[in-house]
Structures are given as structure tokens and as C-alpha cells.
Design a protein around this motif. Structure first.
Motif, PDB file in Angstrom:
ATOM      1  N   GLU A   1     -55.070  39.324  58.268  1.00 13.16           N
ATOM      2  CA  GLU A   1     -54.709  39.070  56.873  1.00 13.16           C
ATOM      3  C   GLU A   1     -53.353  39.698  56.548  1.00 13.16           C
ATOM      4  OE1 GLU A   1     -57.892  40.686  54.607  1.00 13.16           O
ATOM      5  OE2 GLU A   1     -59.317  39.089  55.135  1.00 13.16           O
ATOM      6  N   ALA A   2     -53.145  40.930  57.021  1.00 10.55           N
ATOM      7  CA  ALA A   2     -51.878  41.627  56.768  1.00 10.55           C
ATOM      8  C   ALA A   2     -50.720  40.909  57.450  1.00 10.55           C
ATOM      9  CB  ALA A   2     -51.974  43.067  57.242  1.00 10.55           C
ATOM     10  N   ALA A   3     -50.935  40.503  58.697  1.00 16.78           N
ATOM     11  CA  ALA A   3     -49.875  39.819  59.447  1.00 16.78           C
ATOM     12  C   ALA A   3     -49.495  38.502  58.779  1.00 16.78           C
ATOM     13  CB  ALA A   3     -50.330  39.582  60.881  1.00 16.78           C
ATOM     14  N   LEU A   4     -50.491  37.765  58.331  1.00 17.44           N
ATOM     15  CA  LEU A   4     -50.229  36.492  57.659  1.00 17.44           C
ATOM     16  C   LEU A   4     -49.422  36.701  56.385  1.00 17.44           C
ATOM     17  CD1 LEU A   4     -50.631  33.436  57.470  1.00 17.44           C
ATOM     18  CD2 LEU A   4     -52.824  33.878  56.321  1.00 17.44           C
ATOM     19  N   GLN A   5     -49.787  37.713  55.605  1.00 18.20           N
ATOM     20  CA  GLN A   5     -49.056  37.985  54.369  1.00 18.20           C
ATOM     21  C   GLN A   5     -47.606  38.343  54.657  1.00 18.20           C
ATOM     22  OE1 GLN A   5     -51.037  40.668  51.677  1.00 18.20           O
ATOM     23  NE2 GLN A   5     -49.192  41.043  50.478  1.00 18.20           N
ATOM     24  N   LEU A   6     -47.379  39.157  55.669  1.00 15.69           N
ATOM     25  CA  LEU A   6     -46.012  39.552  56.029  1.00 15.69           C
ATOM     26  C   LEU A   6     -45.211  38.362  56.536  1.00 15.69           C
ATOM     27  CD1 LEU A   6     -46.907  42.931  57.748  1.00 15.69           C
ATOM     28  CD2 LEU A   6     -45.595  42.688  55.635  1.00 15.69           C
TER      29      LEU A   6
ATOM     30  N   LYS B   1     -38.019  43.929  63.319  1.00 12.68           N
ATOM     31  CA  LYS B   1     -39.143  43.201  63.886  1.00 12.68           C
ATOM     32  C   LYS B   1     -40.307  44.181  63.924  1.00 12.68           C
ATOM     33  CE  LYS B   1     -36.171  40.261  66.752  1.00 12.68           C
ATOM     34  NZ  LYS B   1     -34.903  40.801  66.217  1.00 12.68           N
ATOM     35  N   ILE B   2     -41.497  43.700  63.569  1.00 14.28           N
ATOM     36  CA  ILE B   2     -42.616  44.603  63.342  1.00 14.28           C
ATOM     37  C   ILE B   2     -43.765  44.273  64.279  1.00 14.28           C
ATOM     38  CG2 ILE B   2     -44.213  45.512  61.619  1.00 14.28           C
ATOM     39  CD1 ILE B   2     -42.215  44.030  59.563  1.00 14.28           C
ATOM     40  N   VAL B   3     -44.254  45.289  64.984  1.00 17.43           N
ATOM     41  CA  VAL B   3     -45.483  45.167  65.754  1.00 17.43           C
ATOM     42  C   VAL B   3     -46.571  45.881  64.961  1.00 17.43           C
ATOM     43  CG1 VAL B   3     -46.642  45.607  67.937  1.00 17.43           C
ATOM     44  CG2 VAL B   3     -44.184  45.107  67.904  1.00 17.43           C
ATOM     45  N   LEU B   4     -47.462  45.078  64.426  1.00 21.82           N
ATOM     46  CA  LEU B   4     -48.491  45.539  63.502  1.00 21.82           C
ATOM     47  C   LEU B   4     -49.762  45.797  64.303  1.00 21.82           C
ATOM     48  CD1 LEU B   4     -48.186  45.523  60.311  1.00 21.82           C
ATOM     49  CD2 LEU B   4     -49.546  43.417  60.370  1.00 21.82           C
ATOM     50  N   SER B   5     -50.327  47.001  64.204  1.00 16.63           N
ATOM     51  CA  SER B   5     -51.568  47.262  64.936  1.00 16.63           C
ATOM     52  C   SER B   5     -52.595  47.918  64.036  1.00 16.63           C
ATOM     53  CB  SER B   5     -51.301  48.141  66.166  1.00 16.63           C
ATOM     54  OG  SER B   5     -51.093  49.485  65.808  1.00 16.63           O
TER      55      SER B   5
ATOM     56  N   ALA C   1     -52.851  47.782  58.689  1.00 13.44           N
ATOM     57  CA  ALA C   1     -53.458  46.680  57.947  1.00 13.44           C
ATOM     58  C   ALA C   1     -53.559  46.935  56.447  1.00 13.44           C
ATOM     59  CB  ALA C   1     -54.839  46.364  58.509  1.00 13.44           C
ATOM     60  N   GLN C   2     -53.398  48.193  56.027  1.00 14.64           N
ATOM     61  CA  GLN C   2     -53.535  48.494  54.602  1.00 14.64           C
ATOM     62  C   GLN C   2     -52.820  49.805  54.287  1.00 14.64           C
ATOM     63  OE1 GLN C   2     -57.715  49.049  53.703  1.00 14.64           O
ATOM     64  NE2 GLN C   2     -58.072  50.173  55.606  1.00 14.64           N
ATOM     65  N   GLY C   3     -52.789  50.158  53.013  1.00 13.23           N
ATOM     66  CA  GLY C   3     -52.279  51.447  52.580  1.00 13.23           C
ATOM     67  C   GLY C   3     -50.831  51.700  52.955  1.00 13.23           C
ATOM     68  N   ILE C   4     -50.546  52.925  53.365  1.00 11.74           N
ATOM     69  CA  ILE C   4     -49.183  53.324  53.706  1.00 11.74           C
ATOM     70  C   ILE C   4     -48.665  52.528  54.900  1.00 11.74           C
ATOM     71  CG2 ILE C   4     -47.785  55.241  54.607  1.00 11.74           C
ATOM     72  CD1 ILE C   4     -49.507  57.117  52.853  1.00 11.74           C
ATOM     73  N   GLY C   5     -49.535  52.246  55.866  1.00  8.66           N
ATOM     74  CA  GLY C   5     -49.101  51.477  57.037  1.00  8.66           C
ATOM     75  C   GLY C   5     -48.604  50.096  56.667  1.00  8.66           C
ATOM     76  N   PHE C   6     -49.352  49.414  55.799  1.00 11.55           N
ATOM     77  CA  PHE C   6     -48.938  48.073  55.371  1.00 11.55           C
ATOM     78  C   PHE C   6     -47.664  48.138  54.532  1.00 11.55           C
ATOM     79  CE2 PHE C   6     -49.135  44.456  52.395  1.00 11.55           C
ATOM     80  CZ  PHE C   6     -49.068  43.416  53.328  1.00 11.55           C
ATOM     81  N   ALA C   7     -47.585  49.107  53.641  1.00 13.20           N
ATOM     82  CA  ALA C   7     -46.369  49.259  52.831  1.00 13.20           C
ATOM     83  C   ALA C   7     -45.159  49.527  53.718  1.00 13.20           C
ATOM     84  CB  ALA C   7     -46.549  50.397  51.821  1.00 13.20           C
ATOM     85  N   THR C   8     -45.370  50.289  54.791  1.00  9.40           N
ATOM     86  CA  THR C   8     -44.283  50.567  55.730  1.00  9.40           C
ATOM     87  C   THR C   8     -43.852  49.302  56.441  1.00  9.40           C
ATOM     88  OG1 THR C   8     -45.040  52.844  56.041  1.00  9.40           O
ATOM     89  CG2 THR C   8     -43.639  51.916  57.763  1.00  9.40           C
ATOM     90  N   ALA C   9     -44.808  48.489  56.832  1.00 13.90           N
ATOM     91  CA  ALA C   9     -44.471  47.215  57.475  1.00 13.90           C
ATOM     92  C   ALA C   9     -43.651  46.337  56.532  1.00 13.90           C
ATOM     93  CB  ALA C   9     -45.746  46.492  57.905  1.00 13.90           C
ATOM     94  N   GLN C  10     -44.050  46.279  55.274  1.00 13.71           N
ATOM     95  CA  GLN C  10     -43.289  45.501  54.294  1.00 13.71           C
ATOM     96  C   GLN C  10     -41.856  46.021  54.167  1.00 13.71           C
ATOM     97  OE1 GLN C  10     -46.132  45.896  50.927  1.00 13.71           O
ATOM     98  NE2 GLN C  10     -46.061  43.663  50.847  1.00 13.71           N
ATOM     99  N   LYS C  11     -41.711  47.331  54.051  1.00 17.14           N
ATOM    100  CA  LYS C  11     -40.389  47.920  53.889  1.00 17.14           C
ATOM    101  C   LYS C  11     -39.527  47.691  55.125  1.00 17.14           C
ATOM    102  CE  LYS C  11     -37.144  50.385  51.974  1.00 17.14           C
ATOM    103  NZ  LYS C  11     -36.373  49.855  50.821  1.00 17.14           N
ATOM    104  N   CYS C  12     -40.106  47.866  56.300  1.00 24.81           N
ATOM    105  CA  CYS C  12     -39.342  47.644  57.528  1.00 24.81           C
ATOM    106  C   CYS C  12     -38.921  46.186  57.652  1.00 24.81           C
ATOM    107  CB  CYS C  12     -40.158  48.077  58.744  1.00 24.81           C
ATOM    108  SG  CYS C  12     -40.375  49.869  58.890  1.00 24.81           S
ATOM    109  N   GLY C  13     -39.807  45.281  57.234  1.00 24.92           N
ATOM    110  CA  GLY C  13     -39.448  43.868  57.234  1.00 24.92           C
ATOM    111  C   GLY C  13     -38.291  43.586  56.292  1.00 24.92           C
ATOM    112  N   GLN C  14     -38.332  44.174  55.115  1.00 22.07           N
ATOM    113  CA  GLN C  14     -37.241  44.009  54.147  1.00 22.07           C
ATOM    114  C   GLN C  14     -35.921  44.509  54.707  1.00 22.07           C
ATOM    115  OE1 GLN C  14     -38.579  46.177  50.715  1.00 22.07           O
ATOM    116  NE2 GLN C  14     -40.282  44.784  50.308  1.00 22.07           N
TER     117      GLN C  14
END
Length: 255
Positions: free
Chosen positions: A46-51, A33-37, A16-29
Motif C-alpha cells: 500500500e505504501a509503495a503504491l501511494q509513493l 530512488k527509494i528501497v522501501l522495506s 510502511a508507516q509513521g516516520i519511515g513512510f514520511a521519510t520515504a516521501q521526503k526522500c522521493g521529493q
């Protein structure tokens, strides 16, 4: 042009934040497909909506990584959403300031449950799914604290040394199945956890500057820089890398 992680399904804990969220963004780029937990349901949504607003394919699952039923459900939901799992990023973790003298059992149990038990439970429940997919991998978030010792961070250092051990032993176990297991070892990265560490050492700009000066590049790391390394290790470009510890530390461990 397809990204490096096209056709990958990446499960990220503590996302939801920090390195985990940045990783989700990068993997999306990179086309994953991302499973966010995350355990924090509000921040997770909030993180899922932004992504999703950025155009990434995301499925969010509230998960307490210290609860085995939650972990089992996380992977069941991932497979229900996307059909398979190829990649796990064991990112969730917490930090505490302490010394050997100020050790207390309650704090020990809490940090061990999240930073060690959580990684083991996630790995355990991921393996059956990863065995089904070619090119599957696990990336654990260790730390330079898993490679060296520093003062005032006794319990955190203990847990990150454990993550290094988990990474190496699991790599040995899973190599025969073609599953790669590696660890990224960030230096101090500009996140809420860094603020907590600096505050625990006395706080203020002088303490922060002292930490920055300890790095050869004269600054703290950025979450995106760690995420770039995680995405590389998750990709097929890293197909012959397993059991490795990759420092992303601005040269800190070179001195």
C-alpha cells in the motif's frame, strides 16, 4: 531543479508507516530512488503504491530485519534494482511499556531483536555497498529515550541507548571510508507508537495533554519534521557531520 538527494539510493527499514513512510516521501521529493522495506507485506505494498502514484521511484522488499538472510536479500535486491546503494535509514523498531519490576525475558528478546539486532544486521550488510559510493551515509533512528531516562519505558530506553552506542562506534569505524553515521533522536511523535505509549501510561486526553505540555513547543512532533532532519543528514549538505545525535524533540531535552 534537482533535489538534494538526486542520484542517491536510499534503503529505509520499517517504511510502511509513521516516520519511515514520511521519510520515504521526503526522500522521493528530494529526488532519491527509494528501497522501501517492512515486515508487513500488505502495508508495504500500500505504501509503495501511494509513493509511486506520487511519482517517486520505489522498489519494495518485504524484510524481517531480525533475519540475516532477509537483510542480505534486501541489499541484494536494492543493488539489482538500482545498481548501488548510497544511504541507509535504520528506522524499524517497536515500543513496549514496562518497568524494571515488570521485566520479562520474552519481551526483552523481542524488542532487542528488532531495535538492536536489526540495526546491526542492516548496518553489517550495507557497509560493503556503501564503501563503493562517495557520499554514503547511515542514519539511525534513536530517540530522546537514547539520551535520557523516563519511567515506564525501561526496555525501550535500553534499546535506544544501544542505538546511540552503535551510531557512535560505527561512525568511528567507518570515517576512514568516508561513510557518515548519525542518529536522529525524536521526541514523542504523532504516530501509532505514540498512541501505544500514551495508552500504556493510562490513556485518555489528559495523559496526551501532559505529554504535549512537557515539550517547549507545546505539542508532539510530526513524522514529516523528523523526516526533514533525516533527509538533511542523508544529503551532501551534511558532509561534515558524523557521529552526531540530533534531537528533534521540541526542546524536551533542553529542560
Amino acid at each position: 531543479m534537482a533535489g538534494r538527494l538526486q542520484d542517491k539510493v536510499v534503503v529505509i527499514t520499517g517504511a510502511a508507516q509513521g516516520i519511515g513512510f514520511a521519510t520515504a516521501q521526503k526522500c522521493g521529493q528530494e529526488g532519491a530512488k527509494i528501497v522501501l522495506s517492512d515486515a508487513n507485506a500488505e502495508k508495504l505494498q500500500e505504501a509503495a503504491l501511494q509513493l509511486q502514484q506520487n511519482g517517486y521511484d520505489v522498489h519494495a522488499v518485504v524484510c524481517n530485519i531480525t533475519d540475516e538472510e532477509h537483510i542480505a536479500n534486501l541489499y541484494q535486491e536494492a543493488v539489482a534494482a538500482y545498481g548501488y546503494v548510497t544511504t541507509v535509514v535504520n528506522n524499524a523498531g517497536i515500543f513496549v511499556n514496562n518497568t524494571a519490576e515488570t521485566f520479562d525475558a520474552t519481551t526483552y528478546e523481542k524488542i532487542s531483536a528488532i531495535n538492536i539486532k536489526g540495526v546491526m544486521l542492516s548496518t553489517k550488510h550495507a557497509i560493503p555497498y556503501l564503501k563503493r559510493q562517495a557520499g554514503s551515509s547511515i542514519v539511525n533512528l534513536a530517540s530522546i529515550s537514547g539520551m535520557i531516562g523516563t519511567k515506564n519505558h525501561n526496555l525501550y530506553i535500553m534499546t535506544k541507548h544501544a542505538v546511540v552506542g552503535i551510531t557512535r562506534s560505527t561512525a568511528v569505524e567507518l570515517g576512514q571510508h568516508g561513510i557518515r553515521v548519525n542518529a536522529v533522536c525524536p521526541g514523542l511523535t504523532d504516530t501509532n507508537m505514540a498512541d501505544q505509549l500514551i495508552e500504556g501510561d493510562g490513556g485518555g486526553q489528559a495523559i496526551r495533554q501532559a505529554y504535549e505540555n512537557a515539550y517547549l513547543l507545546g505539542r508532539l512532533g510530526k513524522p514529516e519534521e523528523v523526516a526533514n532532519t533525516i533527509a538533511f543528514l542523508a544529503s551532501d549538505e551534511a558532509s561534515f557531520i558524523t557521529g552526531a545525535l540530533i534531537p528533534v524533540d521540541g526542546g524536551y531535552t533542553a529542560t
